[in-house]
Design a protein around this motif. Structure first.
Motif, mmCIF file in Angstrom:
data_model
loop_
_atom_site.group_PDB
_atom_site.id
_atom_site.type_symbol
_atom_site.label_atom_id
_atom_site.label_comp_id
_atom_site.label_asym_id
_atom_site.label_seq_id
_atom_site.Cartn_x
_atom_site.Cartn_y
_atom_site.Cartn_z
ATOM 1 N N LEU A 1 0.835 -1.203 0.000
ATOM 2 C CA LEU A 1 0.000 0.000 0.000
ATOM 3 C C LEU A 1 0.869 1.251 0.000
ATOM 4 O O LEU A 1 0.593 2.226 -0.720
ATOM 5 C CB LEU A 1 -0.917 -0.028 1.217
ATOM 6 N N VAL A 2 1.932 1.236 0.782
ATOM 7 C CA VAL A 2 2.849 2.387 0.817
ATOM 8 C C VAL A 2 3.515 2.581 -0.537
ATOM 9 O O VAL A 2 3.673 3.719 -1.028
ATOM 10 C CB VAL A 2 3.903 2.174 1.921
ATOM 11 N N ALA A 3 3.896 1.456 -1.170
ATOM 12 C CA ALA A 3 4.546 1.546 -2.480
ATOM 13 C C ALA A 3 3.593 2.126 -3.525
ATOM 14 O O ALA A 3 3.994 2.955 -4.354
ATOM 15 C CB ALA A 3 5.028 0.162 -2.911
ATOM 16 N N LEU A 4 2.332 1.696 -3.489
ATOM 17 C CA LEU A 4 1.361 2.229 -4.444
ATOM 18 C C LEU A 4 1.156 3.732 -4.246
ATOM 19 O O LEU A 4 1.080 4.505 -5.217
ATOM 20 C CB LEU A 4 0.026 1.489 -4.298
ATOM 21 N N GLN B 1 -0.251 5.874 -7.290
ATOM 22 C CA GLN B 1 -1.354 5.008 -7.713
ATOM 23 C C GLN B 1 -2.465 5.010 -6.641
ATOM 24 O O GLN B 1 -2.750 3.996 -6.018
ATOM 25 C CB GLN B 1 -0.833 3.594 -7.956
ATOM 26 N N GLN B 2 -3.084 6.161 -6.466
ATOM 27 C CA GLN B 2 -4.112 6.278 -5.441
ATOM 28 C C GLN B 2 -5.321 5.381 -5.713
ATOM 29 O O GLN B 2 -5.908 4.817 -4.802
ATOM 30 C CB GLN B 2 -4.586 7.724 -5.310
ATOM 31 N N GLU B 3 -5.709 5.260 -6.989
ATOM 32 C CA GLU B 3 -6.868 4.436 -7.317
ATOM 33 C C GLU B 3 -6.619 2.967 -6.997
ATOM 34 O O GLU B 3 -7.493 2.272 -6.455
ATOM 35 C CB GLU B 3 -7.219 4.610 -8.799
ATOM 36 N N LEU B 4 -5.419 2.490 -7.329
ATOM 37 C CA LEU B 4 -5.078 1.102 -7.016
ATOM 38 C C LEU B 4 -5.005 0.898 -5.503
ATOM 39 O O LEU B 4 -5.435 -0.142 -4.985
ATOM 40 C CB LEU B 4 -3.744 0.726 -7.668
ATOM 41 N N ALA B 5 -4.454 1.869 -4.792
ATOM 42 C CA ALA B 5 -4.365 1.769 -3.334
ATOM 43 C C ALA B 5 -5.760 1.748 -2.717
ATOM 44 O O ALA B 5 -6.028 0.975 -1.780
ATOM 45 C CB ALA B 5 -3.561 2.944 -2.777
ATOM 46 N N GLU B 6 -6.668 2.554 -3.273
ATOM 47 C CA GLU B 6 -8.045 2.575 -2.765
ATOM 48 C C GLU B 6 -8.731 1.235 -3.036
ATOM 49 O O GLU B 6 -9.440 0.694 -2.181
ATOM 50 C CB GLU B 6 -8.823 3.713 -3.418
ATOM 51 N N ALA B 7 -8.528 0.699 -4.234
ATOM 52 C CA ALA B 7 -9.132 -0.588 -4.582
ATOM 53 C C ALA B 7 -8.576 -1.699 -3.697
ATOM 54 O O ALA B 7 -9.327 -2.593 -3.252
ATOM 55 C CB ALA B 7 -8.882 -0.903 -6.053
#
Length: 234
Positions: free
Chosen positions: A66-69, A74-80
């Motif tokens: 999550l930190v790497a995203l 990559q906020q959208e990927l982290a949110e997903a």
């Protein structure tokens, strides 16, 4: 409630049913306090179901991912990923809740059974109320030390009350067969652990096999006191 040789079966039926119902409700979602704590735990940390070490590793990998995203924008990927994590938590919590409910139902049915005799021959000399049931056998050199006591119940059977005590640490006492067993309460007084049990027994001879699962407990100090037995006086 005081239990002695003069306690009637009707008086024993009330606490027996009440304790069985209490134990059942404590293991179901109707135990709101426990259910809320578990919901928070499993929804936020679903990997805890894998055990402490494995769960901690999975949690660490997810946190670093999550930190790497986020670091890569990559906020959208982290949110997903976060939503998927929470969804997994809801599924794990639902699975644990349903599993615990079925286990509680099985224990309730087991506790409400009448324990069948090990020897169905007619009993002409039932066991009388005594300060201590004699220990017929004792095995110490096994993974779970075993202690055997015999109890003879005349027609038509009913509920017997036993006070079991042992010296040492840990909640060490249990019967190998839990059919018809109602554990009213357990407590420690100094170095002695005591348990009050009500057991619904059929007429006949019963071999009670006790398991002691704590190394700290001294099974040679075990004492089984018969407070009340199904008979004309109980």
């Amino acid at each position: 409630m005081r239990i002695d040789a003069n306690t009637s079966q009707q008086e024993l039926e009330r606490p027996f049913a009440a304790v069985i119902r209490r134990d059942f409700l404590l293991e179901t979602p109707l135990n709101f306090k426990r259910s809320f704590r578990e919901a928070v735990l499993y929804i936020l940390f679903p990997c805890v179901r894998l055990g402490f070490r494995s769960g901690l590793c999975v949690l660490g990998v997810f946190a670093m991912s999550l930190v790497a995203l986020l670091a890569c924008g990559q906020q959208e990927l982290a949110e997903a990923a976060t939503k998927l994590w929470l969804l997994c938590g809801v599924c794990v919590w639902g699975y644990v809740t349903i599993l615990r409910f079925f286990v509680a139902c099985r224990r309730w049915r087991c506790g409400m059974m009448t324990r069948p005799p090990d020897n169905a021959q007619p009993v002409y000399f039932p066991t009388a109320v005594t300060n201590q049931l004699p220990i017929t056998r004792m095995h110490e050199r096994v993974s779970l030390p075993e202690i055997y006591t015999d109890l003879y119940v005349a027609e038509p059977g009913g509920i017997a009350a036993l006070l079991v005590e042992i010296h040492g640490n840990g909640y060490a006492l249990k019967l190998s067969d839990e059919r018809g067993v109602c554990r009213v309460h357990s407590h420690r007084d100094g170095g002695v652990f005591r348990t009050l049990l009500l057991i619904r027994l059929s007429a006949g001879g019963h071999v009670l096999k006790w398991l002691c699962g704590e190394d700290e407990a001294d099974i040679s100090t075990m004492r089984v006191q018969l407070l009340c037995v199904p008979s004309g006086n109980c």
